[in-house]
Write an enzyme that holds these catalytic residues in place. Structure first.
Site, short mmCIF file in Angstrom:
data_model
loop_
_atom_site.label_atom_id
_atom_site.label_comp_id
_atom_site.label_asym_id
_atom_site.label_seq_id
_atom_site.Cartn_x
_atom_site.Cartn_y
_atom_site.Cartn_z
N HIS A 97 0.93 -1.29 0.25
CA HIS A 97 -0.06 0.10 -0.05
C HIS A 97 0.75 1.36 0.12
O HIS A 97 0.23 2.53 -0.05
CB HIS A 97 -1.06 0.15 1.17
CG HIS A 97 -0.16 0.53 2.38
ND1 HIS A 97 0.43 -0.52 3.22
CD2 HIS A 97 -0.26 1.61 3.31
CE1 HIS A 97 1.10 -0.21 4.36
NE2 HIS A 97 0.83 1.19 4.36
C1 UD1 Z 1 -2.19 5.32 5.93
C2 UD1 Z 1 -1.12 5.80 6.33
C3 UD1 Z 1 -0.04 4.78 6.55
C4 UD1 Z 1 -0.65 3.48 7.01
C5 UD1 Z 1 -2.06 3.14 5.82
C6 UD1 Z 1 -2.39 1.67 6.61
C7 UD1 Z 1 -0.63 8.37 6.27
C8 UD1 Z 1 0.30 9.20 5.69
N1 UD1 Z 1 -0.41 6.89 5.98
O1 UD1 Z 1 -1.82 5.14 4.57
O2 UD1 Z 1 1.19 4.92 7.21
O3 UD1 Z 1 0.49 2.36 6.71
O4 UD1 Z 1 -2.71 4.21 6.42
O5 UD1 Z 1 -3.50 1.43 5.55
O6 UD1 Z 1 -1.47 8.40 7.14
N2 UD1 Z 1 -9.07 4.83 1.22
C9 UD1 Z 1 -10.36 4.41 0.84
N3 UD1 Z 1 -10.85 3.83 2.11
C10 UD1 Z 1 -10.55 4.02 3.30
C11 UD1 Z 1 -9.16 4.57 3.40
C12 UD1 Z 1 -8.54 5.05 2.50
O7 UD1 Z 1 -10.96 3.95 -0.12
O8 UD1 Z 1 -10.95 3.59 4.37
C13 UD1 Z 1 -8.38 5.25 0.02
C14 UD1 Z 1 -8.69 6.63 -0.50
O9 UD1 Z 1 -8.70 6.61 -1.95
C15 UD1 Z 1 -7.55 7.54 -0.04
C16 UD1 Z 1 -6.34 6.42 -0.23
O10 UD1 Z 1 -7.00 5.30 0.03
O11 UD1 Z 1 -7.25 8.50 -0.78
C17 UD1 Z 1 -5.19 6.50 0.88
O12 UD1 Z 1 -5.80 6.48 2.01
P1 UD1 Z 1 -4.96 7.49 3.40
O13 UD1 Z 1 -5.53 7.16 4.61
O14 UD1 Z 1 -4.49 9.00 2.77
O15 UD1 Z 1 -3.43 6.42 3.27
P2 UD1 Z 1 -3.19 5.27 3.19
O16 UD1 Z 1 -2.45 5.12 2.05
O17 UD1 Z 1 -4.28 4.51 3.73
#
Ligand code: UD1
Length: 393
Positions: free
Chosen positions: A203
């Site tokens: 991820h």
């Molecule tokens: C975040 C953390 C990372 C952690 C990871 C675990 C930061 C900088 N990064 O990364 O350290 O290891 O979580 O998963 O905080 N999305 C969904 N549904 C959700 C959550 C996210 O669809 O419930 C999608 C969205 O398109 C979003 C993307 O995933 O834009 C990224 O999510 P985000 O929470 O920003 O960061 P992660 O990549 O999950």
């Protein structure tokens, strides 16, 4: 003592579950703030259910966004909440954007912050998590570290040793408390998964947002899958990037599934012959489970899982990944527990937090506070080992 515990993203939930229980067992009534950074049922509700986490006292509902907008939204909504609710201390865990945002808000309001999982460093500032770690550790009053290398990192940055508490790894508390329950998970039956298999998670932006790197890793996965079925619970970010870039997997050998609940994932992790990941926490869990882990990154903030555990840092080169998998599948790995990864980390943290804010706190508001080292009540008393004695003050 009113502790406010912050959780925003999936790995945070695994860390706050034992902490909330330990604070309650110590007679406190902590409040849980869910920032809403992760909001899909599979990324949030499933973890709350599996880990028996009480419903949050508030969900700030911040959702996704760029780093700046997500961090800013957590800051403005949490600041508003803190204005309306009393907090004696704010506890943040891990290194996600919610950890950073809530730390900044609390410190600026004069509320002392405890950081659980302090001191980890990848020394790679292109990782958003590394930036978050550096800022949070610069600001928190209590720095709870999982392993001695984290103490060394903080000391090398000039952190006052009286702020550092080596307490062990809180993810291990959740793992040990849940393993028996996980053994009755029906996930293998649900996936019709017999015999040996490998488990994959990816991820990190450095990998999944780089189409060439992602395509290379997927091609290595296909080669490994000719020997071993792979199960790949796909993070929403990764799924999106694979679709955008036309990167497909052969479903006969690489089984793409939705993100799994904690217990189902733990069972697969415990029974896998091999785990391939770019996650931080999974490097730690596989060490305790004795399952070989190949970390598909150029660096790790968890080197103890290499020196004391089952982890190998492989990088992103497809040939290196194939070769490492080949070696690992022919070798054996054993469970290993670095010091204090014993399931009692939350208890240690709670006992320190429930003593109240140390008089040696370096927070600026109270100019009358005794100088560090001038107080008898240093945080180094009790059973918790810390780094070398302070040379400051
Ligand atoms: C975040 C953390 C990372 C952690 C990871 C675990 C930061 C900088 N990064 O990364 O350290 O290891 O979580 O998963 O905080 N999305 C969904 N549904 C959700 C959550 C996210 O669809 O419930 C999608 C969205 O398109 C979003 C993307 O995933 O834009 C990224 O999510 P985000 O929470 O920003 O960061 P992660 O990549 O999950």
């Amino acid at each position: 003592m009113r502790s406010v515990v912050i959780a925003g993203a999936r790995p945070n939930f695994v860390k706050v579950a034992p902490l909330l229980r330990a604070l309650e067992a110590g007679g406190s009534q902590p409040l849980l703030v869910h920032t809403g950074q992760h909001y899909d049922s599979s990324m949030s509700d499933a973890l709350f259910r599996d880990l028996d986490i009480p419903a949050p006292d508030v969900n700030l509902g911040v959702g996704s966004g760029t780093h700046a907008s997500q961090t800013a939204t957590v800051m403005t909504t949490f600041e508003q909440w803190l204005e309306e609710n009393q907090a004696d201390q704010v506890v943040t865990v891990g290194d996600v954007n919610s950890t950073l945002a809530c730390t900044l808000v609390a410190v600026k309001r004069g509320v002392p912050v405890a950081h659980v999982e302090a001191g980890l460093r990848s020394f790679d500032r292109s990782m958003p998590e590394e930036v978050n770690r550096l800022v949070v550790d610069a600001l928190a009053t209590w720095l709870f570290t999982p392993s001695i290398d984290a103490n060394e990192n903080l000391l090398a940055e000039g952190v006052d040793p009286t702020r550092i508490f080596l307490v062990g790894n809180i993810m291990v508390d959740s793992l040990l408390a849940s393993l028996e329950k996980a053994r009755s998970s029906q996930i293998r039956r649900a996936l019709d998964l017999e015999g040996r298999f490998g488990l994959v998670t990816l991820h990190r932006p450095a990998l999944v947002d780089a189409p060439v790197a992602l395509a290379g890793v997927v091609s290595a996965l296909h080669d490994i899958a000719s020997e071993l079925t792979l199960v790949f619970p796909v993070h929403p970010r990764t799924r999106k990037r694979m679709e955008e870039n036309g990167i497909a997997v052969d479903p006969r050998v690489v089984r793409l599934v939705e993100p799994l609940g904690y217990l189902d994932f733990l069972l697969l992790e415990a029974e896998a012959s091999l785990v391939l990941t770019d996650s931080g926490g999974i490097q730690e869990e596989t060490t305790i489970l004795g399952v070989p882990c190949l970390t598909l990154r150029e660096n790790t903030e968890r080197p103890i899982t290499i020196t004391h555990g089952t982890n190998t840092l492989v990088g992103l080169d497809p040939d290196a990944i194939r070769h490492a998998a080949d070696l690992v599948l022919r070798g054996t790995a054993r469970p290993s527990a670095p010091p204090l990864w014993d399931g009692r980390t939350a208890e240690r943290i709670a006992s320190i937090l429930l003593r109240g804010t140390p008089e040696v706190s370096w927070l600026p508001p109270s100019r009358d506070a005794p100088a560090p080292g001038g107080s008898e009540k240093t945080p180094s008393d009790g059973q918790t080992p810390i780094g070398p004695k302070s040379t400051h003050g």
